[in-house]
Design a protein around this motif. Structure first.
Motif, PDB file in Angstrom:
ATOM      1  N   MET A  65       3.551  11.112 -13.720  1.00  0.00           N
ATOM      2  CA  MET A  65       2.198  10.477 -13.424  1.00  0.00           C
ATOM      3  C   MET A  65       2.334   9.639 -12.094  1.00  0.00           C
ATOM      4  SD  MET A  65       0.090  10.763 -15.723  1.00  0.00           S
ATOM      5  CE  MET A  65      -1.107   9.442 -15.896  1.00  0.00           C
ATOM      6  N   PHE A  66       1.192   9.312 -11.640  1.00  0.00           N
ATOM      7  CA  PHE A  66       1.262   8.520 -10.571  1.00  0.00           C
ATOM      8  C   PHE A  66       0.272   7.536 -10.547  1.00  0.00           C
ATOM      9  CE2 PHE A  66       2.593  12.847  -9.258  1.00  0.00           C
ATOM     10  CZ  PHE A  66       3.571  12.470  -8.594  1.00  0.00           C
ATOM     11  N   VAL A  67       0.401   6.387  -9.859  1.00  0.00           N
ATOM     12  CA  VAL A  67      -0.351   5.250  -9.858  1.00  0.00           C
ATOM     13  C   VAL A  67      -0.915   5.053  -8.267  1.00  0.00           C
ATOM     14  CG1 VAL A  67       1.256   3.375  -9.754  1.00  0.00           C
ATOM     15  CG2 VAL A  67      -1.196   2.780 -10.557  1.00  0.00           C
ATOM     16  N   CYS A  68      -2.295   4.690  -7.997  1.00  0.00           N
ATOM     17  CA  CYS A  68      -2.812   4.512  -6.704  1.00  0.00           C
ATOM     18  C   CYS A  68      -2.417   3.153  -6.403  1.00  0.00           C
ATOM     19  CB  CYS A  68      -4.238   4.843  -6.560  1.00  0.00           C
ATOM     20  SG  CYS A  68      -4.972   4.662  -4.973  1.00  0.00           S
ATOM     21  N   LYS A  69      -2.216   3.086  -5.212  1.00  0.00           N
ATOM     22  CA  LYS A  69      -1.849   1.726  -4.647  1.00  0.00           C
ATOM     23  C   LYS A  69      -2.958   1.034  -4.147  1.00  0.00           C
ATOM     24  CE  LYS A  69       2.924   1.884  -2.725  1.00  0.00           C
ATOM     25  NZ  LYS A  69       3.614   2.113  -1.459  1.00  0.00           N
ATOM     26  N   GLU A  70      -4.264   1.789  -3.724  1.00  0.00           N
ATOM     27  CA  GLU A  70      -5.512   1.246  -3.349  1.00  0.00           C
ATOM     28  C   GLU A  70      -6.283   0.935  -4.660  1.00  0.00           C
ATOM     29  OE1 GLU A  70      -5.832   0.793  -0.012  1.00  0.00           O
ATOM     30  OE2 GLU A  70      -3.655   1.862   0.064  1.00  0.00           O
ATOM     31  N   CYS A  71      -6.528   1.715  -5.396  1.00  0.00           N
ATOM     32  CA  CYS A  71      -7.622   1.517  -6.557  1.00  0.00           C
ATOM     33  C   CYS A  71      -6.908   1.315  -7.838  1.00  0.00           C
ATOM     34  CB  CYS A  71      -8.696   2.758  -6.755  1.00  0.00           C
ATOM     35  SG  CYS A  71      -8.085   4.252  -7.253  1.00  0.00           S
ATOM     36  N   GLY A  72      -5.822   1.588  -7.990  1.00  0.00           N
ATOM     37  CA  GLY A  72      -4.912   1.206  -9.369  1.00  0.00           C
ATOM     38  C   GLY A  72      -5.168   2.230 -10.305  1.00  0.00           C
ATOM     39  N   GLU A  73      -5.950   3.495 -10.140  1.00  0.00           N
ATOM     40  CA  GLU A  73      -6.119   4.291 -11.194  1.00  0.00           C
ATOM     41  C   GLU A  73      -4.641   5.254 -11.307  1.00  0.00           C
ATOM     42  OE1 GLU A  73      -8.662   5.559 -12.987  1.00  0.00           O
ATOM     43  OE2 GLU A  73      -9.996   3.818 -12.110  1.00  0.00           O
ATOM     44  N   LEU A  74      -4.655   5.683 -12.637  1.00  0.00           N
ATOM     45  CA  LEU A  74      -3.438   6.619 -12.962  1.00  0.00           C
ATOM     46  C   LEU A  74      -3.849   8.183 -12.787  1.00  0.00           C
ATOM     47  CD1 LEU A  74      -1.958   4.652 -16.042  1.00  0.00           C
ATOM     48  CD2 LEU A  74      -0.808   4.863 -13.844  1.00  0.00           C
ATOM     49  N   PHE A  75      -3.046   8.949 -12.431  1.00  0.00           N
ATOM     50  CA  PHE A  75      -3.159  10.443 -12.203  1.00  0.00           C
ATOM     51  C   PHE A  75      -2.103  11.324 -12.400  1.00  0.00           C
ATOM     52  CE2 PHE A  75      -2.998   8.368  -8.203  1.00  0.00           C
ATOM     53  CZ  PHE A  75      -2.497   9.343  -7.552  1.00  0.00           C
ATOM     54  N   GLU A  76      -2.259  12.296 -12.869  1.00  0.00           N
ATOM     55  CA  GLU A  76      -1.105  13.425 -13.070  1.00  0.00           C
ATOM     56  C   GLU A  76      -0.717  14.020 -11.729  1.00  0.00           C
ATOM     57  OE1 GLU A  76      -1.453  16.094 -16.157  1.00  0.00           O
ATOM     58  OE2 GLU A  76      -2.283  14.766 -17.764  1.00  0.00           O
ATOM     59  N   GLU A  82       2.291   5.935  -5.562  1.00  0.00           N
ATOM     60  CA  GLU A  82       3.416   5.997  -6.021  1.00  0.00           C
ATOM     61  C   GLU A  82       3.826   6.209  -7.558  1.00  0.00           C
ATOM     62  OE1 GLU A  82       4.636   1.668  -5.230  1.00  0.00           O
ATOM     63  OE2 GLU A  82       3.554   1.130  -7.041  1.00  0.00           O
ATOM     64  N   ASP A  83       4.969   6.580  -7.933  1.00  0.00           N
ATOM     65  CA  ASP A  83       5.497   6.988  -9.187  1.00  0.00           C
ATOM     66  C   ASP A  83       4.750   5.887 -10.124  1.00  0.00           C
ATOM     67  OD1 ASP A  83       6.315   9.476  -8.529  1.00  0.00           O
ATOM     68  OD2 ASP A  83       8.479   8.791  -8.159  1.00  0.00           O
ATOM     69  N   ALA A  84       4.371   6.155 -11.223  1.00  0.00           N
ATOM     70  CA  ALA A  84       3.980   5.226 -12.322  1.00  0.00           C
ATOM     71  C   ALA A  84       5.347   5.260 -13.219  1.00  0.00           C
ATOM     72  CB  ALA A  84       2.973   5.676 -13.057  1.00  0.00           C
ATOM     73  N   GLU A  85       5.591   3.880 -13.524  1.00  0.00           N
ATOM     74  CA  GLU A  85       6.705   3.592 -14.385  1.00  0.00           C
ATOM     75  C   GLU A  85       6.190   3.391 -15.924  1.00  0.00           C
ATOM     76  OE1 GLU A  85       9.602   3.522 -13.493  1.00  0.00           O
ATOM     77  OE2 GLU A  85       9.494   3.556 -11.309  1.00  0.00           O
ATOM     78  N   LYS A  86       7.068   3.843 -16.727  1.00  0.00           N
ATOM     79  CA  LYS A  86       6.600   3.623 -18.210  1.00  0.00           C
ATOM     80  C   LYS A  86       7.181   2.467 -18.723  1.00  0.00           C
ATOM     81  CE  LYS A  86       5.035   7.461 -21.177  1.00  0.00           C
ATOM     82  NZ  LYS A  86       5.380   8.782 -21.510  1.00  0.00           N
TER      83      LYS A  86
END
Length: 76
Positions: free
Chosen positions: A1-12, A42-46
């Motif tokens: 998973m990734f997280v957007c640095k601009e809008c904060g959305e999570l995506f695969e 960037e990579d999303a942390e769990k």
């Protein structure tokens, strides 16, 4: 998973495209970004407690466990 640095959305998976910069021929630049806003990501942390993906900052303990701000309050 990734997280957007601009809008904060999570995506695969990020969206990738070819940026031509108004050039008549190659080489073109391969770009990848958030599928929602095309921003940097960037990579999303769990979270090691609730196992939800952490948006924004997180707490890392000395034993390298990552906690979201809500779970850190519970386990402290």
């Amino acid at each position: 998973m990734f997280v957007c640095k601009e809008c904060g959305e999570l995506f695969e998976e990020p969206t990738c495209w070819e940026e031509r910069h108004n050039l008549d021929g190659p080489p073109y630049e391969e770009m990848c970004g958030c599928p929602y806003c095309y921003g940097a990501f960037e990579d999303a942390e769990k979270c090691d407690c609730c196992e939800e993906y952490i948006e924004g900052e997180y707490i890392m303990t000395e034993d390298d466990r990552k906690y979201c701000k809500y779970c850190y309050r519970i386990v402290r």
